[in-house]
Design an enzyme around this catalytic site. Structure first.
Site, short mmCIF file in Angstrom:
data_model
loop_
_atom_site.label_atom_id
_atom_site.label_comp_id
_atom_site.label_asym_id
_atom_site.label_seq_id
_atom_site.Cartn_x
_atom_site.Cartn_y
_atom_site.Cartn_z
N SER A 97 35.79 75.56 20.72
CA SER A 97 35.69 74.42 21.64
C SER A 97 35.02 74.84 22.95
O SER A 97 33.89 75.30 22.95
CB SER A 97 37.09 73.83 21.86
N ASP A 196 36.80 65.44 13.87
CA ASP A 196 37.16 66.12 15.11
C ASP A 196 37.38 65.05 16.17
O ASP A 196 36.44 64.38 16.60
CB ASP A 196 36.04 67.08 15.52
N HIS A 226 40.04 69.59 14.79
CA HIS A 226 39.39 70.33 15.86
C HIS A 226 39.78 71.80 15.92
O HIS A 226 38.93 72.68 15.97
CB HIS A 226 39.68 69.67 17.21
#
Length: 254
Positions: A97, A196, A226
């Site tokens: 991320s 996601d 995610h």
């Protein structure tokens, strides 16, 4: 010391023939090293030198994160790079991320053999984010963004609230990293979940458009959300990232 259990940094010196290769990992926004602990241990078991720092403002309280500029997140990650490179000579940057943005920015600024990113963040899907610089004065925090994980029983150790002031900093990091993408020349391996709820597909569009001087391979993740490093596809990420690291580091070890 951290106030959240399990949020400590992870460092391993390496062993055997892979000890000359360092892998620098970064967790995501509002998260902690918990989200990458299994990945870090897998790479350490293979003999790689591994560094997974706890980013400033994380692992404590969301109020502290609200007071932390993005340059401190990157600064901690870059300092870990220097320490790792002194011991190994060859480094691969990696992250989940927001940690993916840090890994890409590092690759634009420092010599790395390759980059591995999992659901990398370069854009923010919430349209309110563009007004975070003003909203932070009237709205200190919004609901948490953590634990977007399909596999039941997982907890990434993220904050229970997301500070709006830190969202403003996140946007600044993403814009800075996006502008730096043409400077990346090392090959990039990106894992992308089909579903996601945190990072929009526009982040991948930005990544593809920006990497004009680097090879990009995208591996779809069919059974994870995610935080894929703690999800059903984690073994796939661990195995394919290991193969990638081995491939890009061959012949460039000092």
């Amino acid at each position: 010391m951290t106030s959240l259990p399990g949020a400590d940094a992870f460092h391993y010196a390496g062993h055997g023939p892979n000890a000359g290769v360092g892998v620098l990992l970064s967790h995501g926004f509002t998260g902690s090293p918990v989200s990458l602990a299994a990945w870090a241990r897998h790479l350490a078991d293979q003999g790689y030198a591994v560094s997974l720092p706890l980013l400033p403002g994380h692992g404590t309280t969301w109020q502290e994160l609200a007071r932390t500029p993005w340059q401190r997140w990157y600064g901690e990650y870059e300092q870990a790079y220097y320490s790792l490179r002194e011991r190994t000579g060859t480094v691969v940057s990696a992250g989940l991320s927001m940690g993916g943005a840090l890994a890409l920015r590092l690759a634009a600024k420092q010599p790395v053999a390759g980059v591995v990113v999992v659901n990398p963040g370069l854009t923010i899907g919430d349209p309110r984010a563009r007004y975070s610089g003003l909203l932070k004065y009237v709205l200190r925090s919004v609901p948490a963004i953590g634990n977007d994980i399909r596999l039941e029983g997982q907890d990434e150790g993220a904050y229970p609230r997301t500070p709006v002031a830190a969202v403003q900093q996140l946007g600044r990091l993403f814009r800075d990293t996006t502008a730096s993408l043409p400077e990346v020349t090392a090959p990039v391996l990106a894992f992308r979940s089909r579903v996601d709820a945190i990072v929009p597909e526009s982040s991948m569009d930005v990544l593809r458009a920006g990497l004009v001087n680097a090879d990009l391979e995208v591996v779809p993740l069919e059974n994870s959300y995610h935080v894929a490093t703690m999800d059903h596809d984690a073994p796939l990420i661990f195995e394919q990232s290991q193969s990638f690291i081995q491939r890009v580091s061959t012949g460039v070890r000092s």
